[in-house]
Design an enzyme around this catalytic site. Structure first.
Site, PDB file in Angstrom:
ATOM      1  N   GLY A   1       5.560 -81.896 -46.915  1.00  0.00           N
ATOM      2  CA  GLY A   1       6.463 -80.753 -46.800  1.00  0.00           C
ATOM      3  C   GLY A   1       7.304 -80.505 -48.034  1.00  0.00           C
TER       4      GLY A   1
ATOM      5  N   ASN B   1       6.615 -78.514 -50.509  1.00  0.00           N
ATOM      6  CA  ASN B   1       6.660 -77.058 -50.750  1.00  0.00           C
ATOM      7  C   ASN B   1       7.607 -76.381 -49.760  1.00  0.00           C
ATOM      8  OD1 ASN B   1       4.755 -75.923 -52.902  1.00  0.00           O
ATOM      9  ND2 ASN B   1       3.493 -77.506 -51.913  1.00  0.00           N
TER      10      ASN B   1
ATOM     11  N   ASN C   1      -0.800 -68.016 -47.508  1.00  0.00           N
ATOM     12  CA  ASN C   1      -1.231 -69.402 -47.712  1.00  0.00           C
ATOM     13  C   ASN C   1      -1.183 -69.738 -49.190  1.00  0.00           C
ATOM     14  OD1 ASN C   1      -2.405 -71.958 -46.997  1.00  0.00           O
ATOM     15  ND2 ASN C   1      -4.392 -71.212 -47.723  1.00  0.00           N
TER      16      ASN C   1
ATOM     17  N   HIS D   1      -3.232 -72.212 -51.867  1.00  0.00           N
ATOM     18  CA  HIS D   1      -4.411 -73.069 -51.997  1.00  0.00           C
ATOM     19  C   HIS D   1      -4.388 -73.709 -53.383  1.00  0.00           C
ATOM     20  CE1 HIS D   1      -8.389 -74.516 -50.961  1.00  0.00           C
ATOM     21  NE2 HIS D   1      -8.690 -74.313 -52.228  1.00  0.00           N
TER      22      HIS D   1
HETATM   23  C1  GRF Z   1      -0.286 -78.744 -51.537  1.00  0.00           C
HETATM   24  O1  GRF Z   1      -0.973 -79.127 -52.674  1.00  0.00           O
HETATM   25  C2  GRF Z   1      -1.004 -77.593 -50.891  1.00  0.00           C
HETATM   26  O2  GRF Z   1      -1.498 -76.652 -51.750  1.00  0.00           O
HETATM   27  C3  GRF Z   1      -2.085 -78.360 -50.243  1.00  0.00           C
HETATM   28  O3  GRF Z   1      -1.393 -79.431 -49.633  1.00  0.00           O
HETATM   29  C4  GRF Z   1      -0.337 -79.797 -50.482  1.00  0.00           C
HETATM   30  C5  GRF Z   1       0.915 -79.874 -49.671  1.00  0.00           C
HETATM   31  O4  GRF Z   1       1.911 -80.554 -50.320  1.00  0.00           O
HETATM   32  N1  GRF Z   1      -2.966 -77.608 -49.452  1.00  0.00           N
HETATM   33  P1  GRF Z   1       3.344 -80.699 -49.666  1.00  0.00           P
HETATM   34  O5  GRF Z   1       3.176 -81.164 -48.236  1.00  0.00           O
HETATM   35  O6  GRF Z   1       4.009 -79.366 -49.740  1.00  0.00           O
HETATM   36  O7  GRF Z   1       4.036 -81.720 -50.493  1.00  0.00           O
END
Ligand code: GRF
Length: 206
Positions: free
Chosen positions: A30, A32, A117, A119
Site C-alpha cells: 500500500g 502507492n 489502474n 501498471h
Molecule cells: C506496484 O508496483 C503496482 O504497480 C503493482 O504492485 C505494486 C504495488 O506496490 N501492480 P504498493 O503496494 O503500492 O507498495
C-alpha cells in the site's frame, strides 16, 4: 519519456463545487495508496475517503485510522461485500494501486470510465493476465529491454487494455536486476501517479 492522453469521453461529471471522492483498492503493502493519501490531504477538489485491502494489512488499517479514512479489509476477496460500501460512501472514482483481484463486469459497469489502474510496465508490453508485480520486472530483465516504466489507464473488461491516460518511462541499464528495475518503477509510480489521478478527477468536474 512522457506520453499523455487524457480521454475526452466522460459519461459522468462531478459538480464543480463538490470534491471528487476516491477510494483506493490495494493487494500489496500500500505504499502507492499512502502516497496518494498524503498528496490529496489538503486538496479541495479531490478527497480520498478510504482504502480497501484484499489482504490482511494491520499497518494500513492503523494508517487509515490515523488519517480518518475508512478501511475495509476483504479477505478472502468478496466484491459483493465491497460494492455497497462504495455506494453508501458516494464514491466517484476507484483507484487500483497494486490491486490483484479480478474486477467483475458489474463492478466496472458501476464505475464506467471512473476506475483508474497503475501498471508497472509500458503497456501494451508486459500486460495481460498473469503479468503483475515482480513477474513484469523479471520479464523486462530477461528480454534485455532498454527501457520500462509505468502506465496509468482506465479499467475496462480486458486486463490492462483500458484507455491509457499517461505513461512514464525509465532506462534499464546493463547492470540492473529485476529488483533494481522494480525500485526504479516504484519511484516513477510515487512521482507520477497522484498527479495523473488528480488531472483525471479534475477533468470530471463540470
Ligand atoms: C506496484 O508496483 C503496482 O504497480 C503493482 O504492485 C505494486 C504495488 O506496490 N501492480 P504498493 O503496494 O503500492 O507498495
Amino acid at each position: 519519456m512522457e506520453i499523455t492522453i487524457i480521454t475526452q469521453a466522460f459519461p459522468y461529471f462531478c459538480a464543480v463545487n463538490e470534491p471528487v471522492k476516491l477510494v483506493i483498492l490495494v493487494s500489496g503493502k500500500g505504499s502507492n495508496a499512502r502516497n496518494l493519501v498524503s498528496y490529496f490531504k489538503k486538496n479541495q477538489h479531490v478527497i480520498v475517503c478510504g482504502i480497501v485491502s484484499s489482504k490482511q494489512n494491520p499497518a494500513l488499517e492503523s494508517y487509515c485510522a490515523e488519517n480518518q479514512l475508512f478501511y475495509e479489509e476483504c479477505y478472502p476477496w468478496n466484491e459483493a461485500r465491497i460494492l455497497p460500501v462504495l455506494d453508501k460512501t458516494g464514491i466517484d472514482v476507484v483507484v487500483l494501486a497494486g490491486f490483484l483481484k479480478k474486477i467483475s463486469s458489474e463492478f466496472i459497469a458501476s464505475f464506467p470510465n471512473r476506475m483508474i489502474n497503475i501498471h508497472p510496465s509500458l503497456l501494451p508490453k508486459y500486460g495481460g493476465a498473469g503479468m503483475y508485480g515482480q513477474r513484469v520486472h523479471e520479464a523486462v530483465f530477461s528480454n534485455k529491454e532498454s527501457n520500462t516504466g509505468i502506465t496509468i489507464h482506465l479499467v475496462n473488461e480486458h486486463y490492462d487494455e483500458g484507455e491509457i491516460l499517461v505513461q512514464h518511462a525509465c532506462a534499464v541499464d546493463p547492470n540492473d536486476t529485476p529488483t533494481t528495475i522494480e525500485s526504479k518503477v516504484h519511484q516513477l509510480e510515487h512521482r507520477f501517479f497522484p498527479k495523473a489521478v488528480e488531472q483525471y478527477c479534475l477533468s470530471l468536474k463540470r
